[in-house]
Scaffold this motif. Structure first.
Motif, PDB file in Angstrom:
ATOM      1  N   GLY A  42      17.063  10.287 -10.320  1.00 16.53           N
ATOM      2  CA  GLY A  42      17.745   9.576  -9.247  1.00 16.53           C
ATOM      3  C   GLY A  42      17.146   9.800  -7.879  1.00 16.53           C
ATOM      4  N   ILE A  43      16.729  11.029  -7.587  1.00 16.17           N
ATOM      5  CA  ILE A  43      16.215  11.314  -6.254  1.00 16.17           C
ATOM      6  C   ILE A  43      14.913  10.564  -5.988  1.00 16.17           C
ATOM      7  CG2 ILE A  43      14.868  13.374  -6.849  1.00 16.17           C
ATOM      8  CD1 ILE A  43      15.951  14.590  -4.195  1.00 16.17           C
ATOM      9  N   ALA A  44      14.120  10.323  -7.037  1.00  5.75           N
ATOM     10  CA  ALA A  44      12.887   9.553  -6.885  1.00  5.75           C
ATOM     11  C   ALA A  44      13.209   8.091  -6.598  1.00  5.75           C
ATOM     12  CB  ALA A  44      12.025   9.674  -8.134  1.00  5.75           C
ATOM     13  N   HIS A  45      14.219   7.562  -7.291  1.00  5.19           N
ATOM     14  CA  HIS A  45      14.624   6.176  -7.065  1.00  5.19           C
ATOM     15  C   HIS A  45      15.143   5.992  -5.641  1.00  5.19           C
ATOM     16  CE1 HIS A  45      15.503   5.786 -11.678  1.00  5.19           C
ATOM     17  NE2 HIS A  45      14.238   6.068 -11.408  1.00  5.19           N
ATOM     18  N   PHE A  46      16.012   6.904  -5.220  1.00  6.60           N
ATOM     19  CA  PHE A  46      16.570   6.804  -3.870  1.00  6.60           C
ATOM     20  C   PHE A  46      15.474   6.985  -2.828  1.00  6.60           C
ATOM     21  CE2 PHE A  46      18.569   8.632  -0.067  1.00  6.60           C
ATOM     22  CZ  PHE A  46      19.523   7.655   0.202  1.00  6.60           C
ATOM     23  N   GLY A  47      14.584   7.940  -3.061  1.00 11.69           N
ATOM     24  CA  GLY A  47      13.493   8.177  -2.120  1.00 11.69           C
ATOM     25  C   GLY A  47      12.600   6.965  -1.966  1.00 11.69           C
ATOM     26  N   GLY A  48      12.293   6.301  -3.093  1.00 16.54           N
ATOM     27  CA  GLY A  48      11.473   5.101  -3.026  1.00 16.54           C
ATOM     28  C   GLY A  48      12.173   3.981  -2.282  1.00 16.54           C
ATOM     29  N   PHE A  49      13.463   3.795  -2.564  1.00 11.35           N
ATOM     30  CA  PHE A  49      14.231   2.719  -1.933  1.00 11.35           C
ATOM     31  C   PHE A  49      14.333   2.929  -0.428  1.00 11.35           C
ATOM     32  CE2 PHE A  49      17.867   0.148  -0.798  1.00 11.35           C
ATOM     33  CZ  PHE A  49      17.799  -0.939  -1.664  1.00 11.35           C
ATOM     34  N   ILE A  50      14.702   4.137  -0.017  1.00 14.90           N
ATOM     35  CA  ILE A  50      14.862   4.423   1.405  1.00 14.90           C
ATOM     36  C   ILE A  50      13.519   4.342   2.126  1.00 14.90           C
ATOM     37  CG2 ILE A  50      15.362   6.274   3.051  1.00 14.90           C
ATOM     38  CD1 ILE A  50      17.834   4.810   2.093  1.00 14.90           C
ATOM     39  N   THR A  51      12.449   4.782   1.478  1.00 12.72           N
ATOM     40  CA  THR A  51      11.126   4.665   2.090  1.00 12.72           C
ATOM     41  C   THR A  51      10.787   3.206   2.346  1.00 12.72           C
ATOM     42  OG1 THR A  51      10.328   6.685   1.017  1.00 12.72           O
ATOM     43  CG2 THR A  51       8.663   5.150   1.821  1.00 12.72           C
ATOM     44  N   GLY A  52      11.076   2.336   1.367  1.00 11.90           N
ATOM     45  CA  GLY A  52      10.840   0.906   1.548  1.00 11.90           C
ATOM     46  C   GLY A  52      11.625   0.357   2.726  1.00 11.90           C
TER      47      GLY A  52
ATOM     48  N   PHE B 190       9.773  -1.536  -3.745  1.00 12.42           N
ATOM     49  CA  PHE B 190       9.574  -2.991  -3.769  1.00 12.42           C
ATOM     50  C   PHE B 190      10.919  -3.725  -3.763  1.00 12.42           C
ATOM     51  CE2 PHE B 190       5.153  -2.372  -5.620  1.00 12.42           C
ATOM     52  CZ  PHE B 190       4.508  -2.951  -4.541  1.00 12.42           C
ATOM     53  N   LEU B 191      11.929  -3.148  -4.422  1.00 11.26           N
ATOM     54  CA  LEU B 191      13.254  -3.772  -4.431  1.00 11.26           C
ATOM     55  C   LEU B 191      13.843  -3.809  -3.019  1.00 11.26           C
ATOM     56  CD1 LEU B 191      15.654  -4.953  -6.013  1.00 11.26           C
ATOM     57  CD2 LEU B 191      16.494  -2.603  -6.286  1.00 11.26           C
ATOM     58  N   ALA B 192      13.746  -2.680  -2.301  1.00  9.92           N
ATOM     59  CA  ALA B 192      14.243  -2.639  -0.922  1.00  9.92           C
ATOM     60  C   ALA B 192      13.512  -3.667  -0.067  1.00  9.92           C
ATOM     61  CB  ALA B 192      14.052  -1.239  -0.349  1.00  9.92           C
ATOM     62  N   TYR B 193      12.214  -3.749  -0.242  1.00  9.38           N
ATOM     63  CA  TYR B 193      11.394  -4.725   0.472  1.00  9.38           C
ATOM     64  C   TYR B 193      11.830  -6.145   0.144  1.00  9.38           C
ATOM     65  CZ  TYR B 193       6.973  -7.135   1.736  1.00  9.38           C
ATOM     66  OH  TYR B 193       6.016  -7.977   2.249  1.00  9.38           O
ATOM     67  N   ALA B 194      12.065  -6.412  -1.132  1.00  6.74           N
ATOM     68  CA  ALA B 194      12.470  -7.755  -1.562  1.00  6.74           C
ATOM     69  C   ALA B 194      13.801  -8.156  -0.929  1.00  6.74           C
ATOM     70  CB  ALA B 194      12.568  -7.814  -3.086  1.00  6.74           C
ATOM     71  N   PHE B 195      14.751  -7.223  -0.895  1.00  3.29           N
ATOM     72  CA  PHE B 195      16.054  -7.523  -0.284  1.00  3.29           C
ATOM     73  C   PHE B 195      15.899  -7.823   1.206  1.00  3.29           C
ATOM     74  CE2 PHE B 195      18.311  -5.393  -3.911  1.00  3.29           C
ATOM     75  CZ  PHE B 195      19.140  -6.469  -4.212  1.00  3.29           C
ATOM     76  N   MET B 196      15.145  -6.980   1.906  1.00  2.00           N
ATOM     77  CA  MET B 196      15.020  -7.140   3.350  1.00  2.00           C
ATOM     78  C   MET B 196      14.257  -8.408   3.719  1.00  2.00           C
ATOM     79  SD  MET B 196      16.804  -4.769   4.608  1.00  2.00           S
ATOM     80  CE  MET B 196      16.371  -5.007   6.327  1.00  2.00           C
ATOM     81  N   VAL B 197      13.181  -8.695   3.010  1.00  3.34           N
ATOM     82  CA  VAL B 197      12.408  -9.894   3.343  1.00  3.34           C
ATOM     83  C   VAL B 197      13.193 -11.152   2.984  1.00  3.34           C
ATOM     84  CG1 VAL B 197      11.105 -10.240   1.168  1.00  3.34           C
ATOM     85  CG2 VAL B 197      10.052 -10.794   3.362  1.00  3.34           C
TER      86      VAL B 197
ATOM     87  N   GLY C  76       0.816  -1.209   0.000  1.00  3.78           N
ATOM     88  CA  GLY C  76       0.000   0.000   0.000  1.00  3.78           C
ATOM     89  C   GLY C  76       0.848   1.258   0.000  1.00  3.78           C
ATOM     90  N   ILE C  77       1.871   1.283   0.834  1.00  4.77           N
ATOM     91  CA  ILE C  77       2.753   2.454   0.899  1.00  4.77           C
ATOM     92  C   ILE C  77       3.553   2.602  -0.391  1.00  4.77           C
ATOM     93  CG2 ILE C  77       4.818   3.377   2.040  1.00  4.77           C
ATOM     94  CD1 ILE C  77       3.643   2.357   4.673  1.00  4.77           C
ATOM     95  N   SER C  78       4.042   1.481  -0.933  1.00  6.04           N
ATOM     96  CA  SER C  78       4.822   1.534  -2.175  1.00  6.04           C
ATOM     97  C   SER C  78       3.989   2.045  -3.342  1.00  6.04           C
ATOM     98  CB  SER C  78       5.386   0.147  -2.494  1.00  6.04           C
ATOM     99  OG  SER C  78       6.264  -0.301  -1.485  1.00  6.04           O
TER     100      SER C  78
END
Length: 270
Positions: free
Chosen positions: A214-224, A147-154, A110-112
């Motif tokens: 780039g800032i959107a990509h980083f922002g999405g990753f860090i948010t995840g 979703f990538l950050a989530y995938a790595f962490m899970v 939902g957040i992603s």
């Protein structure tokens, strides 16, 4: 050395099969069917409609629907949209394979899907304001990064299930404390590498006539990463692991801020 929590006798392969079978059909239809179809349907709209109602322009902040809809919009079929769809499919396959907590999945998804596009838009506004210029923004990449950050962490937490808690119990390594320190260092490196991937994702890379946001990509990753971390803190008992993630995120943000400062100076010729 004590054995710590009792581990399941089921092999990891059997666990993966069980994980995949446990998903509802509706989950598969939504995340592997409806979402990609939505991207394709928006792409099929006339360009004039996308420009007016879907693509975000920093010169038009009052079109609030574009703060979210730009994250589902593409002008270029290949490689932009197809690349995003392929990337999304890979990340989602990993999540479906390793995630066993449905409540966490729905929160992260939902957040992603709905909050990350707004965060990416806000960050883009701020950066381009500092640059003294205007730009437009579209693409699923920010959500993909979350979703990538989530995938790595899970993936990491699933593969090391039952072991991450041992970092909070140094006494479990009695008589072989060197194993504790080596394991701690290795785990810290793994977490740091995950954050490093987010920094790499955040680079501004020329692609034809455009530059990746780039800032959107980083922002999405860090948010995840942050959302996953907060959920972990509230629901799991692995304090030292969470501290590793917190420190890595903080260092990653400061490193990326320094990178942005260099970008701003380069653009302004300072």
């Amino acid at each position: 050395m004590d054995q710590g929590p009792v581990q399941s006798e089921i092999s990891k392969i059997d666990q993966l099969k069980s994980n995949l079978k446990a998903w509802n059909l509706s989950d598969g239809l939504i995340f592997f069917g409806i979402i990609p179809l939505l991207l394709l349907m928006i792409f099929a709209l006339p360009q004039a409609v996308r420009d007016a109602y879907f693509i975000f322009h920093t010169s038009d902040l009052i079109s609030l629907q574009t703060w979210v809809l730009n994250g589902y919009t593409h002008t270029e079929f290949y490689p932009h949209m197809m690349g995003n769809l392929a990337f999304y499919g890979i990340a989602m396959c990993a999540i479906f394979a390793f995630e066993t907590n449905r409540r966490r999945f729905y929160l992260m998804a939902g957040i992603s899907l709905f909050i990350v596009p707004i965060i990416c838009t806000f960050l883009t506004i701020g950066l381009w304001h500092l640059l003294g210029s205007n730009t437009s923004m579209q693409g699923f990449s920010g959500t993909n990064a979350a979703f990538l950050a989530y995938a790595f962490m899970v993936s990491v937490t699933w593969l090391l299930s039952g072991r991450l808690e041992l970092f909070d119990h140094k006494e479990s390594f009695a008589g072989s404390s060197w194993r504790y320190y080596i394991s701690y260092i290795l785990m810290t490196i793994i977490v740091a590498l995950i954050v490093l991937i987010g920094i790499v994702e955040g680079q501004f890379i020329p692609a034809g006539n455009v530059i990746s946001n780039g800032i959107a990509h980083f922002g999405g990753f860090i948010t995840g990463l942050i959302v996953f971390l907060l959920y972990d803190i509230l629901t799991e008992k692995r304090k030292n692991f969470d501290v590793m993630v917190i420190i890595s995120i903080i260092i990653g943000i400061f490193y990326y801020m320094d990178y942005l400062i260099q970008v701003i100076k380069a653009v302004k010729g300072l």
